[in-house]
Design an enzyme around this catalytic site. Structure first.
Site, PDB file in Angstrom:
ATOM      1  N   ARG A 127    -112.030  57.534 -37.667  1.00 48.16           N
ATOM      2  CA  ARG A 127    -111.995  58.997 -37.746  1.00 48.16           C
ATOM      3  C   ARG A 127    -112.977  59.517 -38.800  1.00 48.16           C
ATOM      4  O   ARG A 127    -112.700  60.436 -39.557  1.00 48.16           O
ATOM      5  CB  ARG A 127    -110.574  59.494 -38.022  1.00 48.16           C
ATOM      6  N   LYS A 164    -113.733  63.241 -38.543  1.00 46.91           N
ATOM      7  CA  LYS A 164    -112.643  64.064 -39.062  1.00 46.91           C
ATOM      8  C   LYS A 164    -112.752  64.177 -40.585  1.00 46.91           C
ATOM      9  O   LYS A 164    -112.724  65.267 -41.149  1.00 46.91           O
ATOM     10  CB  LYS A 164    -111.305  63.416 -38.700  1.00 46.91           C
ATOM     11  N   GLU A 214     -99.049  72.241 -19.755  1.00 49.97           N
ATOM     12  CA  GLU A 214    -100.178  71.324 -19.820  1.00 49.97           C
ATOM     13  C   GLU A 214    -100.296  70.399 -18.621  1.00 49.97           C
ATOM     14  O   GLU A 214    -101.384  70.057 -18.193  1.00 49.97           O
ATOM     15  CB  GLU A 214    -100.005  70.476 -21.066  1.00 49.97           C
ATOM     16  N   CYS A 242     -95.488  76.425 -26.937  1.00 53.18           N
ATOM     17  CA  CYS A 242     -96.665  76.915 -27.651  1.00 53.18           C
ATOM     18  C   CYS A 242     -97.513  77.677 -26.640  1.00 53.18           C
ATOM     19  O   CYS A 242     -97.237  77.636 -25.458  1.00 53.18           O
ATOM     20  CB  CYS A 242     -97.507  75.792 -28.191  1.00 53.18           C
ATOM     21  N   HIS A 257    -101.072  79.635 -37.601  1.00 53.72           N
ATOM     22  CA  HIS A 257    -102.302  78.849 -37.723  1.00 53.72           C
ATOM     23  C   HIS A 257    -103.154  79.317 -38.896  1.00 53.72           C
ATOM     24  O   HIS A 257    -104.088  78.647 -39.284  1.00 53.72           O
ATOM     25  CB  HIS A 257    -103.122  78.934 -36.432  1.00 53.72           C
TER      26      HIS A 257
HETATM   27  N1  GLN Z   1     -90.333  71.816 -33.443  1.00 53.37           N
HETATM   28  C1  GLN Z   1     -91.726  71.582 -33.552  1.00 53.37           C
HETATM   29  C2  GLN Z   1     -92.239  72.066 -34.892  1.00 53.37           C
HETATM   30  O1  GLN Z   1     -91.787  73.030 -35.385  1.00 53.37           O
HETATM   31  C3  GLN Z   1     -92.468  72.279 -32.449  1.00 53.37           C
HETATM   32  C4  GLN Z   1     -93.941  72.024 -32.561  1.00 53.37           C
HETATM   33  C5  GLN Z   1     -94.745  72.546 -31.381  1.00 53.37           C
HETATM   34  O2  GLN Z   1     -94.365  73.489 -30.757  1.00 53.37           O
HETATM   35  N2  GLN Z   1     -95.866  71.963 -31.110  1.00 53.37           N
HETATM   36  O3  GLN Z   1     -93.136  71.491 -35.453  1.00 53.37           O
HETATM   37 ZN    ZN Z   2     -95.364  75.607 -30.870  1.00 50.95          ZN
END
Ligand code: GLN
Ligand code: ZN
Length: 753
Positions: free
Chosen positions: A24, A27, A596, A634, A685
């Site tokens: 990585r 990264k 997804e 998400c 984010h």
């Molecule tokens: N329960 C997970 C968290 O809070 C959900 C993460 C996600 O939605 N990718 O990290």
């Molecule tokens: Zn999420």
């Protein structure tokens, strides 16, 4: 048009290769650069070295044609936007790298471009913004520079570019574009820039260029197919150009294939792992076909017999058949040889990028030595004995929602607009270091557990102090929401070095689901119970759903996917029951990856959603009426599958909303959503702490479409990438906003009549 015959395509190739580095390296270099620890030219040195190492390695493995341009500092779609100057004004900066990373990650006061997943993979690309005025031009020479770099090593690569049709189809209209505008409308203005690039490559003596058009494996309208025809007729007619190789991948090119075959492109790439051999009436006689018989998407060794049969069959129909991968190898880890901790019997069955290159090379030599169509070697891949899947035992459904809601309201006694979080709390550096030390054997289990205990206590204390209504334990024991479960379930193996790029500098290590899935013992009950012992408020148990566990793993391919998901659902079901028995009244089963796995072809989508929903219900239907089941998704894209989200029948659903400007709330289906809904009130984010007024504003917007008794108040997603400082400030404001709003809605208790 030049009548020059293209130089023959070498016998073997790959469409692309991992670029994050075996350790990585990219990264680490990117993150050092972003935090100001190294200068841009240091980062460039790392990039140059990674490209060189890859070319040398592919060459050493005997690969015929090496790709270039498959490296990226962030994302290949973003690279394409920058190459053709599709850079929205707000990102422009004196240094090109600043504009580039601003588009990817945002800059002071400027949000980044949207990011979304690359077809049905877990890789995410940056969505370019194209408007009626985007002035396309060839704005860089990266493809040429890479060719020169490879040539300096004595190698002659084939530049890989994102094709113009896929590039425009993946872009979104600029915010100020008039209604009805589609980026694809700009194809005639974009093509000259591609032509200039092709001319420059030809002048450099480049023989072949690869144009990736994965968008051709999804349903395409007549207009879109016409765009394919226009684009490749026009690029094909260019006076000076390299030979064109158009790669389709991630599925069957279907009706796009005859269109492409009818243009002057010299080579066409087909995904023969997910797709099938072209229909007999497709005329490939003048073309080179790059036959993707080695999967770029899974980690299994190739079935040589099957691959050779396809290669031989194609050879009768095409001018030349080249052995290739079904897609770029970006989606698999580097090298299985490094996984010395894996059971040797499993390792035997695996092929990562290096092994797949070797397979491509071997298949090419087998094909060459089988002139009569009879492959010399019959090497069947080692697989576990094929299983006849046991039909899953039926699970009785839960009671109707109204019955459950009444039972839950009585039992839980939550206020209106209850405040909760998505599950994870900040993962401190100390915790990550401890986990690494534990894995390396320099920290004992007891010391690690003590640390996790402290973290749970800290998360619970913060939530109590701030006044959240439904608490979580914070998930400090989890490295990752899928890997943690994989480590505790039979049938999965986890790797040490199997990193795969997810987006930018982010990588995941997908577990390998290779056998029947069983849950030998409860997984999450201990930490959930501990959290519960620390507070009188309800604590929400946290599980990852069956679809997400499978979507973010490499999955055995000897059983239909739905059967594998159903096995995982049964394991989750047992865990739900155990949490309930341990006294947890609220259990969240996350399905962020539901969207997804959605098939790219519409004809397959309903079937998928039906079994995916079924698996979720299977996992959760063991819960009693008074146990409140939550789920979390998400991505704002939940709007596309809102009917399926509804069908999950979870009592409460939280979804990302803040980052997509509450697009979800504009969906008509949301108003008809019958159960609890928590559209995220702020974007996790970003390190920014949302103001109380801002949160109130988004609650007000939500209350326009949702009745107060259905609205939950939560952030967009888990908090694990944030710091405690940010989280405490943000959640304090969330609680204040919810309380302020509650005043206005006091008359409506959280019950359903
Ligand atoms: N329960 C997970 C968290 O809070 C959900 C993460 C996600 O939605 N990718 O990290
Ligand atoms: Zn999420």
């Amino acid at each position: 048009m030049t009548a020059v015959r293209p130089s023959p395509f070498p016998a073997s190739t790959v469409l692309g290769y991992p670029r994050i580095g075996p350790e990585r390296e990219l990264k680490h270099a990117l993150e050092s650069y972003w935090s100001g620890r190294i200068a841009y030219d240091e980062l460039e040195k790392v990039g140059a070295r990674l490209r060189e190492d890859t070319w040398r390695r592919l060459h050493a493995l005997g690969l015929g044609a090496l790709p270039s341009g498959t490296f990226s500092y962030y994302d290949q779609v973003l690279d394409t936007a920058v190459l053709f100057d599709a850079v929205p004004e707000r990102y422009r900066a004196p240094a090109p790298e600043d504009a580039y990373f601003a588009m990817a990650r945002g800059a002071a006061g400027i949000a980044p471009l949207r990011m979304t997943k690359w077809f049905d993979t877990n890789y995410h690309y940056i969505v370019p913004e194209i408007g009626p005025d985007t002035a396309f031009r060839l704005a860089g020479d990266a493809p040429l520079a890479e060719v020169r770099q490879a040539r300096a090593l004595g190698l002659d690569p084939r530049p890989v570019l994102l094709g113009p049709v896929t590039f425009l189809l993946l872009s979104e209209p600029a915010p100020d574009a008039p209604a009805g505008f589609a980026p694809l409308d700009r194809l005639p203005d974009l093509l000259p820039a591609y032509e200039r690039l092709l001319a420059a490559l030809a002048a450099e003596g480049v023989a072949w260029v690869q144009l990736d058009e994965p968008a051709l494996v999804a349903d395409r309208s007549a207009e879109e197919l016409a765009a394919v025809r226009t684009a490749y007729r026009r690029l094909g007619a260019a006076a000076a150009r390299p030979a064109l190789f158009v790669a389709t991948y991630f599925g069957d090119a279907g009706e796009a294939l005859p269109v492409l075959a009818g243009t002057p492109v010299e080579a066409i790439g087909l995904d023969l792992v997910r797709g099938s051999l072209p229909a007999p009436d497709v005329d490939l006689s003048g073309k080179t076909v790059v036959a993707g018989v080695v999967s770029g998407r899974d980690v299994w060794r190739t079935d040589h017999d099957r691959a050779l049969a396809a290669l031989v069959a194609l050879r009768e129909r095409a001018a030349q058949v080249v052995v290739g991968t079904s897609s770029s190898l970006l989606h698999v880890p580097y090298d299985v040889e490094r996984e010395t901790g894996l059971d040797p019997a499993l390792r035997e069955r695996l092929a990562f990028a290096e092994q797949k290159v070797a397979e491509v090379v071997e298949l090419a030599s087998l094909l060459a030595s089988a002139p009569d169509g009879a492959p010399r070697r019959a090497d069947s891949r080692a697989t576990s004995s094929p299983l006849s899947p046991e039909p899953a035992a039926p699970c009785p459904p839960r009671s109707p929602y109204a019955v459950r809601a009444a039972a839950q309201a009585k039992h839980l006694r939550l206020p209106a607009l209850p405040v909760t979080t998505i599950g994870s709390f900040p993962q401190t550096g100390e915790l990550r270091a401890a986990r690494a030390a534990l894995a390396a054997g320099c920290l004992d289990e007891t010391a690690y557990e003590a640390l996790v205990r402290n973290e749970v206590a800290r998360a619970v204390a913060v939530q109590e102090r701030l006044g959240l209504d439904v608490l979580v334990h914070g998930e400090p024991e989890r490295n990752d929401m899928v890997q943690y479960f994989a480590e505790h379930l039979d049938g999965f193996a986890v790797t040490r070095h199997g990193w795969v790029q997810s987006y930018g500098s982010r990588c995941t290590r997908p577990p390998i689901l290779h056998d029947d899935v069983r849950r030998p013992e409860p997984i999450t009950v201990r930490w959930a119970t501990y959290a519960r012992s620390l507070t009188d408020r309800p604590v929400k148990g946290m599980l990852t759903g069956p679809v997400t566990i499978v979507a973010w793993s490499f999955v055995r391919d000897d059983l239909p996917l739905r059967n594998v998901v159903s096995q995982v659902a049964d394991a989750v079901r047992d865990e739900v029951r155990d949490l309930e028995a341990a006294g947890l009244s609220i259990i969240q089963v996350d399905e962020p990856a539901l969207r997804e796995l959605l098939p790219l072809r519409r004809a397959e989508q309903d079937g998928y959603l039906a079994w995916a929903v079924d698996a979720y219900r299977r996992a959760t239907s063991g819960a009693s009426d008074r146990t409140q089941i939550h789920t979390h998704l998400c991505y704002s894209d939940a709007d596309e599958i809102i009917a399926a989200v509804d069908a999950l029948d979870a009592d409460v659903t939280s979804v990302e909303s803040a980052r997509s400007h509450a697009r979800l709330l504009r969906e008509p289906a949301v108003g008809g959503f019958e159960r609890g809904l928590g559209p995220g009130v702020y974007d996790i984010h970003s390190p920014r702490v949302p103001e109380v007024e801002e949160i109130e504003e988004s609650l007000r917007a939500a209350l326009k479409v949702l009745p107060a008794h259905r609205l939950w108040v939560n952030p967009d997603c888990g908090l694990k990438t944030r710091t405690y400082e940010e989280v405490e400030a943000a959640l304090a404001n969330v609680v204040t906003a919810a309380r302020n709003m509650r005043g206005d809605h006091e008359c409506r208790p959280l019950t359903v009549v």
